[in-house]
Design a protein around this motif. Structure first.
Motif, PDB file in Angstrom:
ATOM      1  N   MET A  56      14.351 -23.418  22.718  1.00 26.10           N
ATOM      2  CA  MET A  56      15.240 -22.880  21.551  1.00 26.10           C
ATOM      3  C   MET A  56      16.592 -22.820  21.618  1.00 26.10           C
ATOM      4  SD  MET A  56      13.326 -21.876  19.014  1.00 26.10           S
ATOM      5  CE  MET A  56      14.378 -20.597  17.882  1.00 26.10           C
ATOM      6  N   THR A  57      16.919 -23.294  23.074  1.00 25.90           N
ATOM      7  CA  THR A  57      18.468 -23.338  23.392  1.00 25.90           C
ATOM      8  C   THR A  57      19.412 -24.322  22.557  1.00 25.90           C
ATOM      9  OG1 THR A  57      17.950 -22.844  25.612  1.00 25.90           O
ATOM     10  CG2 THR A  57      20.152 -23.672  25.191  1.00 25.90           C
ATOM     11  N   SER A  58      18.559 -25.490  22.241  1.00 24.96           N
ATOM     12  CA  SER A  58      19.288 -26.530  21.537  1.00 24.96           C
ATOM     13  C   SER A  58      19.482 -26.036  20.030  1.00 24.96           C
ATOM     14  CB  SER A  58      18.382 -27.871  21.423  1.00 24.96           C
ATOM     15  OG  SER A  58      17.259 -27.596  20.849  1.00 24.96           O
ATOM     16  N   LEU A  59      18.821 -25.131  19.361  1.00 24.50           N
ATOM     17  CA  LEU A  59      19.117 -24.885  18.056  1.00 24.50           C
ATOM     18  C   LEU A  59      20.438 -23.715  17.970  1.00 24.50           C
ATOM     19  CD1 LEU A  59      17.673 -24.594  15.225  1.00 24.50           C
ATOM     20  CD2 LEU A  59      16.777 -22.748  16.054  1.00 24.50           C
ATOM     21  N   GLY A 116      11.549 -31.512  15.747  1.00 21.79           N
ATOM     22  CA  GLY A 116      11.613 -32.559  16.810  1.00 21.79           C
ATOM     23  C   GLY A 116      12.233 -31.973  18.001  1.00 21.79           C
ATOM     24  N   VAL A 117      13.539 -31.524  17.907  1.00 22.51           N
ATOM     25  CA  VAL A 117      14.548 -31.504  18.833  1.00 22.51           C
ATOM     26  C   VAL A 117      14.333 -30.125  19.542  1.00 22.51           C
ATOM     27  CG1 VAL A 117      17.058 -31.479  19.373  1.00 22.51           C
ATOM     28  CG2 VAL A 117      15.959 -33.318  17.952  1.00 22.51           C
ATOM     29  N   THR A 118      14.276 -29.133  18.410  1.00 22.69           N
ATOM     30  CA  THR A 118      14.307 -27.693  19.165  1.00 22.69           C
ATOM     31  C   THR A 118      13.038 -27.270  19.375  1.00 22.69           C
ATOM     32  OG1 THR A 118      13.835 -26.868  16.896  1.00 22.69           O
ATOM     33  CG2 THR A 118      16.128 -27.392  17.606  1.00 22.69           C
ATOM     34  N   GLY A 119      11.782 -27.675  18.984  1.00 22.13           N
ATOM     35  CA  GLY A 119      10.334 -27.565  19.533  1.00 22.13           C
ATOM     36  C   GLY A 119       9.984 -26.514  18.393  1.00 22.13           C
ATOM     37  N   ILE A 120      10.637 -25.908  17.319  1.00 22.65           N
ATOM     38  CA  ILE A 120       9.939 -25.108  16.524  1.00 22.65           C
ATOM     39  C   ILE A 120       9.074 -25.921  15.578  1.00 22.65           C
ATOM     40  CG2 ILE A 120      12.084 -23.698  16.313  1.00 22.65           C
ATOM     41  CD1 ILE A 120      13.055 -24.819  13.757  1.00 22.65           C
ATOM     42  N   SER A 121       8.441 -25.003  14.571  1.00 20.62           N
ATOM     43  CA  SER A 121       7.334 -25.738  13.902  1.00 20.62           C
ATOM     44  C   SER A 121       8.086 -26.371  12.579  1.00 20.62           C
ATOM     45  CB  SER A 121       6.305 -24.645  13.101  1.00 20.62           C
ATOM     46  OG  SER A 121       7.195 -23.795  12.301  1.00 20.62           O
ATOM     47  N   MET A 132      14.253 -40.770  15.857  1.00 21.17           N
ATOM     48  CA  MET A 132      15.425 -40.234  16.116  1.00 21.17           C
ATOM     49  C   MET A 132      15.490 -38.891  16.776  1.00 21.17           C
ATOM     50  SD  MET A 132      17.893 -42.306  15.517  1.00 21.17           S
ATOM     51  CE  MET A 132      19.690 -41.632  15.078  1.00 21.17           C
ATOM     52  N   PRO A 133      14.435 -37.892  16.394  1.00 19.29           N
ATOM     53  CA  PRO A 133      14.488 -36.625  17.022  1.00 19.29           C
ATOM     54  C   PRO A 133      13.889 -36.768  18.446  1.00 19.29           C
ATOM     55  CG  PRO A 133      13.522 -36.645  15.041  1.00 19.29           C
ATOM     56  CD  PRO A 133      13.785 -37.980  15.102  1.00 19.29           C
ATOM     57  N   ARG A 134      13.021 -37.915  18.866  1.00 19.42           N
ATOM     58  CA  ARG A 134      12.720 -37.984  20.293  1.00 19.42           C
ATOM     59  C   ARG A 134      13.620 -38.521  21.196  1.00 19.42           C
ATOM     60  NH1 ARG A 134       7.528 -39.283  22.522  1.00 19.42           N
ATOM     61  NH2 ARG A 134       7.059 -38.023  20.801  1.00 19.42           N
ATOM     62  N   ILE A 178      16.861 -37.753  20.850  1.00 23.32           N
ATOM     63  CA  ILE A 178      17.850 -36.879  20.983  1.00 23.32           C
ATOM     64  C   ILE A 178      17.267 -35.719  21.887  1.00 23.32           C
ATOM     65  CG2 ILE A 178      19.203 -35.047  20.107  1.00 23.32           C
ATOM     66  CD1 ILE A 178      19.324 -36.600  17.440  1.00 23.32           C
ATOM     67  N   ALA A 179      16.184 -35.376  21.716  1.00 26.80           N
ATOM     68  CA  ALA A 179      15.640 -34.481  22.404  1.00 26.80           C
ATOM     69  C   ALA A 179      15.257 -34.828  23.896  1.00 26.80           C
ATOM     70  CB  ALA A 179      14.004 -34.058  21.725  1.00 26.80           C
ATOM     71  N   GLN A 180      14.813 -36.103  24.290  1.00 28.32           N
ATOM     72  CA  GLN A 180      14.365 -36.637  25.564  1.00 28.32           C
ATOM     73  C   GLN A 180      15.497 -36.944  26.346  1.00 28.32           C
ATOM     74  OE1 GLN A 180      11.411 -36.049  26.706  1.00 28.32           O
ATOM     75  NE2 GLN A 180      10.878 -35.045  24.677  1.00 28.32           N
ATOM     76  N   LEU A 181      16.601 -37.636  25.637  1.00 30.72           N
ATOM     77  CA  LEU A 181      17.668 -38.347  26.294  1.00 30.72           C
ATOM     78  C   LEU A 181      18.810 -37.444  26.663  1.00 30.72           C
ATOM     79  CD1 LEU A 181      17.835 -41.702  24.954  1.00 30.72           C
ATOM     80  CD2 LEU A 181      16.324 -40.986  26.699  1.00 30.72           C
ATOM     81  N   MET A 182      18.838 -36.184  26.272  1.00 31.77           N
ATOM     82  CA  MET A 182      19.968 -35.326  26.051  1.00 31.77           C
ATOM     83  C   MET A 182      19.392 -33.871  26.968  1.00 31.77           C
ATOM     84  SD  MET A 182      22.348 -36.861  24.861  1.00 31.77           S
ATOM     85  CE  MET A 182      23.638 -35.739  24.574  1.00 31.77           C
ATOM     86  N   THR A 183      20.380 -33.108  27.637  1.00 35.53           N
ATOM     87  CA  THR A 183      20.100 -31.907  27.822  1.00 35.53           C
ATOM     88  C   THR A 183      19.903 -30.983  26.762  1.00 35.53           C
ATOM     89  OG1 THR A 183      22.344 -31.064  27.863  1.00 35.53           O
ATOM     90  CG2 THR A 183      21.485 -32.029  29.808  1.00 35.53           C
ATOM     91  N   PRO A 184      18.971 -29.593  26.732  1.00 33.29           N
ATOM     92  CA  PRO A 184      18.688 -29.235  25.622  1.00 33.29           C
ATOM     93  C   PRO A 184      19.964 -28.595  24.634  1.00 33.29           C
ATOM     94  CG  PRO A 184      17.406 -28.285  27.381  1.00 33.29           C
ATOM     95  CD  PRO A 184      18.192 -29.302  28.010  1.00 33.29           C
ATOM     96  N   PHE A 185      21.089 -28.253  25.429  1.00 32.58           N
ATOM     97  CA  PHE A 185      22.350 -27.988  24.940  1.00 32.58           C
ATOM     98  C   PHE A 185      23.103 -29.164  24.224  1.00 32.58           C
ATOM     99  CE2 PHE A 185      26.811 -26.388  24.297  1.00 32.58           C
ATOM    100  CZ  PHE A 185      26.565 -25.409  23.696  1.00 32.58           C
ATOM    101  N   GLY A 186      22.856 -30.064  25.172  1.00 38.19           N
ATOM    102  CA  GLY A 186      23.493 -31.309  24.394  1.00 38.19           C
ATOM    103  C   GLY A 186      22.965 -32.016  23.109  1.00 38.19           C
ATOM    104  N   ALA A 187      21.441 -31.820  23.254  1.00 40.61           N
ATOM    105  CA  ALA A 187      20.645 -32.380  22.350  1.00 40.61           C
ATOM    106  C   ALA A 187      21.163 -31.259  21.031  1.00 40.61           C
ATOM    107  CB  ALA A 187      19.403 -32.065  22.533  1.00 40.61           C
ATOM    108  N   GLY A 188      21.331 -30.069  21.260  1.00 39.41           N
ATOM    109  CA  GLY A 188      21.853 -29.356  19.922  1.00 39.41           C
ATOM    110  C   GLY A 188      23.240 -29.904  19.231  1.00 39.41           C
ATOM    111  N   ILE A 189      24.017 -30.220  20.149  1.00 37.63           N
ATOM    112  CA  ILE A 189      25.201 -30.635  19.727  1.00 37.63           C
ATOM    113  C   ILE A 189      25.051 -31.977  18.950  1.00 37.63           C
ATOM    114  CG2 ILE A 189      27.356 -31.313  20.391  1.00 37.63           C
ATOM    115  CD1 ILE A 189      27.497 -29.260  22.719  1.00 37.63           C
ATOM    116  N   LEU A 190      24.351 -32.855  19.667  1.00 35.71           N
ATOM    117  CA  LEU A 190      24.189 -34.001  18.968  1.00 35.71           C
ATOM    118  C   LEU A 190      23.281 -33.904  17.842  1.00 35.71           C
ATOM    119  CD1 LEU A 190      24.812 -37.105  19.478  1.00 35.71           C
ATOM    120  CD2 LEU A 190      22.651 -37.593  20.843  1.00 35.71           C
TER     121      LEU A 190
END
Length: 480
Positions: free
Chosen positions: A1-4, A154-159, A309-311, A313-325
């Motif tokens: 949830m950090t990336s949200l 896809g990025v944050t893991g929520i439903s 695209m969600p994959r 962002i989620a896999q290539l970035m840190t959780p916080f960086g994915a949230g920013i991106l």
């Protein structure tokens, strides 16, 4: 949830910044001060060159470009990237061809339907145009909701359902709290965020270890990935050429892009808008589709192409960086939704209800427009609950439907003063009916997208009707 968390912070900040910005500009501009409704609907002639370019490209760039387009590039290969780049001249066409004509209009219009009504003075034509606009926009808004929800999920893991709810409530917060001016300024800010986010993502992808060797191995296994006709040969030259009509030439008939021309400041703004817009459109078209293509090299086994695209962002970035991106594609979706939602609601109120109740006050018009936004959002949300695997085809189908209805009546109305309302109505109806019938026959054996024969039929009907009406006029004059 950090990336949200960064996403929610970005959405809240952009909402506050654009509303303060738009409020200050509205105070500086004395235009439409006496008409609160028009100020909410169109905001006056305030679009300068860079602002015009950003809002036009941001509105045109949507979930189809950030989710569906990269998903198609993932599935079909580099051929879809070349196909997408066909749309780069869209800004030159829209601003260069239509811009001077709309700028020369002496009267300020709030919607494209209002302009059509003034130009042709045909109530049936206006009603069909309004109905087509609303239905087309509801379908396109549903596509944006699907794209936004998939991104968040896809990025944050929520439903998916929770992502859809978050996105829908955010959209309502953006559109209900401001009119056209606020939407345009939001588009400009989000356009900048999109561009920066895309560049960051592409750099991250290119820095992946062994990307070159993996690309060579994948293309050796599937050489069609590098073919201009795509994997399976589905992108033949007839389809490529017809897509040029669909995503480039035909965009002169898209109401949510044309409405920007009703708020252009001057000719200099048009010229600057063409330069900046073409450059921005090129980057925003090429980079996400290229990311989708390269994503196949990194994640070759995705069951649903739209997840690339969600994959990434989620896999290539840190959780916080994915949230920013994640703010970049969310901005792309938001910038399209707010424009279409406002324009469809305004058309229902301004072009439908107000015509029957001309004495309706400005405040009541604004409140009713906000209510219509909620209703349209609910309809689009209902459609988005059970999404298809690939949204690009729904988006393109809605694109084509709007073009089949609006393109020739708009061009004829601007460039051929002798074309009357009945002729434009015949062109509009023939385009709409032929396109819908052709959609039922997909895939066409010739590999041509339905928009091409639909526009040809619509044009032929327009020319035939105009010739008959002119012949009748000449006979009536000669008989006297």
């Amino acid at each position: 949830m950090t990336s949200l968390i960064p996403v929610l912070v970005y959405l809240a900040l952009s909402l506050v910044i654009t509303r303060v910005w738009s409020a200050r500009q509205a105070k500086q501009s004395q235009q439409f001060c006496e008409d609160k409704a028009k100020r909410f609907f169109i905001g006056g002639a305030f679009l300068s060159g860079p602002l015009l370019a950003l809002t036009l490209v941001a509105t045109y760039t949507s979930a189809g470009s950030f989710i569906g387009g990269p998903g198609a590039a993932y599935k079909y290969g580099l051929g879809w990237v070349w196909l997408a780049v066909i749309q780069v001249p869209v800004v030159i066409l829209t601003l260069g061809v239509l811009g001077p004509k709309f700028l020369a209009q002496k009267r300020q219009y709030s919607t494209i339907i209002e302009w059509l009504d003034s130009r042709y003075n045909n109530r049936l034509l206006s009603n069909i145009a309004m109905f087509s606009l609303v239905v087309g926009f509801v379908a396109m808004i549903a596509v944006q909701f699907i794209g936004g929800a998939r991104l968040l999920a896809g990025v944050t893991g929520i439903s998916y359902e929770l992502g859809l709810a978050v996105f829908v409530f955010t959209v309502l917060a953006y559109t209900l709290t401001g009119g056209f001016r606020a939407v345009v300024l939001t588009d400009a800010l989000q356009g900048i965020v999109m561009l920066i986010g895309l560049m960051v993502l592409l750099v991250v992808i290119l820095m992946q270890p062994d990307l070159g060797s993996k690309l060579a191995a994948e293309t050796a296994t599937t050489p069609e990935l590098l073919s201009p006709h795509g994997v399976g040969g589905g992108l033949g030259w007839p389809m490529m050429l017809s897509f040029w009509v669909l995503i480039c030439f035909g965009t002169m008939g898209l109401p949510h892009t044309i409405v920007r021309l009703l708020a252009v400041k001057d000719k200099q703004s048009l010229k600057r808008g063409m330069i900046w817009g073409t450059l921005i459109c090129f980057l925003m078209t090429l980079i996400p589709h290229l990311c989708g293509f390269l994503g196949r090299i990194i994640f070759p086994d995705l069951a649903i192409p739209d997840q690339i695209m969600p994959r990434l962002i989620a896999q290539l970035m840190t959780p916080f960086g994915a949230g920013i991106l994640l703010a970049a594609p969310i901005a792309a979706v938001m910038s399209s939704v707010d424009s279409m939602l406002l324009q469809s609601a305004v058309s229902i109120v301004r072009d439908g209800i107000v015509k029957k109740r001309p004495n309706m006050g400005a405040t009541q018009q604004v409140r009713l427009t906000q209510l219509m936004m909620i209703v349209i959002t609910a309809l689009a949300c209902f459609w988005a609950v059970k999404p298809p695997d690939m949204i690009v085809w729904i988006n393109l189908a809605a694109f084509g439907a709007l073009q089949a209805v609006f393109l020739w009546p708009i061009l004829a109305g601007l460039f051929f003063p002798s074309v009357g309302g009945k002729t434009a109505l015949i062109a509009m109806c023939s385009g709409m009916v032929s396109y819908l019938l052709l959609q039922l026959q997909i895939p066409l054996q010739a590999g041509v997208h339905p928009i091409v024969p639909a526009l040809v039929i619509s044009l032929l009907m327009l020319l035939l009707s105009h010739f008959i009406s002119q012949t009748r006029v000449k006979r009536a004059i000669s008989s006297h």
